[in-house]
Enzyme design. Sequence first.
Site, short mmCIF file in Angstrom:
data_model
loop_
_atom_site.label_atom_id
_atom_site.label_comp_id
_atom_site.label_asym_id
_atom_site.label_seq_id
_atom_site.Cartn_x
_atom_site.Cartn_y
_atom_site.Cartn_z
N LYS A 55 49.52 15.43 39.67
CA LYS A 55 49.19 15.69 41.07
C LYS A 55 50.11 14.85 41.94
O LYS A 55 50.08 13.63 41.89
CB LYS A 55 47.72 15.34 41.35
CG LYS A 55 46.72 16.24 40.65
CD LYS A 55 45.30 15.76 40.90
CE LYS A 55 44.27 16.71 40.31
NZ LYS A 55 42.88 16.18 40.45
N GLU A 76 37.89 25.78 45.36
CA GLU A 76 39.10 26.27 44.70
C GLU A 76 39.06 27.76 44.41
O GLU A 76 39.86 28.28 43.63
CB GLU A 76 39.34 25.46 43.42
CG GLU A 76 39.56 23.98 43.74
CD GLU A 76 39.85 23.14 42.52
OE1 GLU A 76 39.86 23.68 41.40
OE2 GLU A 76 40.07 21.93 42.69
N GLU A 126 39.51 18.58 30.26
CA GLU A 126 40.04 17.57 31.19
C GLU A 126 38.98 16.53 31.54
O GLU A 126 37.81 16.88 31.73
CB GLU A 126 40.55 18.27 32.46
CG GLU A 126 41.13 17.34 33.50
CD GLU A 126 41.54 18.10 34.77
OE1 GLU A 126 41.52 17.49 35.85
OE2 GLU A 126 41.86 19.30 34.67
N LYS A 166 47.70 24.38 37.14
CA LYS A 166 46.29 24.51 37.51
C LYS A 166 46.26 24.65 39.02
O LYS A 166 46.50 23.69 39.74
CB LYS A 166 45.54 23.27 37.04
CG LYS A 166 44.09 23.20 37.44
CD LYS A 166 43.48 21.91 36.90
CE LYS A 166 42.12 21.64 37.49
NZ LYS A 166 41.55 20.37 37.01
N ASP A 203 43.29 13.12 33.91
CA ASP A 203 43.53 13.25 35.35
C ASP A 203 43.19 11.92 36.02
O ASP A 203 44.06 11.11 36.31
CB ASP A 203 42.71 14.39 35.92
CG ASP A 203 42.81 14.50 37.44
OD1 ASP A 203 43.73 13.90 38.03
OD2 ASP A 203 41.97 15.18 38.06
N ARG A 242 45.21 20.33 44.50
CA ARG A 242 44.02 19.54 44.81
C ARG A 242 42.98 20.49 45.39
O ARG A 242 43.28 21.61 45.78
CB ARG A 242 44.33 18.42 45.82
CG ARG A 242 45.33 17.38 45.39
CD ARG A 242 45.04 16.73 44.06
NE ARG A 242 43.79 16.01 43.93
CZ ARG A 242 43.66 14.67 43.97
NH1 ARG A 242 44.72 13.91 44.14
NH2 ARG A 242 42.48 14.10 43.80
N SER A 243 41.75 20.02 45.48
CA SER A 243 40.69 20.89 46.02
C SER A 243 40.90 21.16 47.50
O SER A 243 40.53 22.21 48.01
CB SER A 243 39.31 20.27 45.77
OG SER A 243 39.26 18.96 46.27
N GLN A 284 32.86 20.28 36.46
CA GLN A 284 33.45 20.63 37.75
C GLN A 284 34.20 21.96 37.76
O GLN A 284 34.19 22.67 38.76
CB GLN A 284 34.40 19.51 38.18
CG GLN A 284 34.96 19.66 39.58
CD GLN A 284 35.48 18.35 40.10
OE1 GLN A 284 34.74 17.52 40.62
NE2 GLN A 284 36.77 18.13 39.97
#
Length: 432
Positions: free
Chosen positions: A339, A205, A287, A390, A314, A368-369, A163
């Site tokens: 998150k 992103e 991740e 991140k 995650d 988050r995206s 991803q």
Amino acid sequence: MSVITDIHAREVLDSRGNPTVEAEVYTELGGFGRAIVPSGASTGEHEAVELRDGDKSRFGGQGVLTAVENVNGEIAKAVIGLDVTDQRLIDQTMIDLDGTPNKGRLGANAILSVSLASARAAADELGLPLYEYLGGPNAHVLPTPMMNVINGGKHADNNVDIQEFMIMPVGAKSLHEAVRMGAETFHTLKGLLQERGESTAVGDEGGFAPNLKNNEEPFEILVEAIQRAGYKPGQDIAIAFDCAASEFYNKDTKKYVTVADGREYTAEEWTSLIEDLVDKYPVISVEDPLDENDWEGWKTFTERLGDKVQIVGDDLFVTNTSYLEKGIKMGVANSILIKLNQIGTLTETFEAIEMAKEAGYTAVVSHRSGETEDTTIADLVVATNAGQIKTGSMSRTDRIAKYNQLMRIEEALGSTAQYKGIHSFYNLHKQF
């Protein structure tokens, strides 16, 4: 003591054009705070519930009017009158009001919007920047960023399964320098992709989303881009990646099914493939390498790679201390992704970061995206001295907003600011 006098929420849009919740909190002494909640595309099944309306006549069912009504109704009634500086009381009041283990009744998006806006209102009333209000005088560590420059999986419409492919300026001397190094490499990467005839369209992103021949090619391209930009792979800029493996895991066959090479892998085979990549390239962080429910697979993965690479949970941990505690006891992973909207309150987020640090795990504060202009996570990562963030690529304002806020914070901290770079990875032994 100053109490909350009014709360107002509304439906706004995130970076994907989907509705999300914005809340405003007002205090009796003139404090004001506003916060917007992000949303994810690849979500862990154990995350706190993001309440959506399900009304197909509005936003394809993605509306959040019910969550907004919950803020303006039940939550406001319970929270108005509370001390705005008592974050734990505010958050616990909403948790108790919801009454479910996953915030499924009122919605984590409703609860989090008020949690964050309350903290901002308290900081505003006291005349403090948010990072200082949350972290006190010890808030001084600027994070080493994970910059997502090649997107795949659910974050892009291409044939790359992994991803996110990220660069980390581990050799920078400051956050400002890290941002410059990342931006220079990002632009070099764009030119390199154009030379190869690849698409330079960007994903959710802000990273590029080229169609590449397999899941290894992005590593080759990143190494070349880092070198062309004038940096040494591993020494100046290291590579991190997010498999988001639950997204291509077949629960029936218990295989990892990849589009890029048309293969199916057992957990052991997939672990070996990743280990080869870690050994071959200057990889410092991995991740979600395995499915979120494959705890034994994670344990084996950690035993094999845990001393030479950061292994970030995650979907595995979903910023939840219950899952993190299980992982610590099992010896699973060595880092947690943080998150805010996975757990739903600021207090619970702090608890997860604290538990990770006490166990010798690193904590990576994450976007988050589906993001917004809200920059709370930039202040949060400094407040907690977490050391890593991140927050996307070097494009899209919803991502750049966080980098800009971090640069402002570094400037405000002056000589007390500390950028740890490679030393953010205090539990690794890999030599580049």
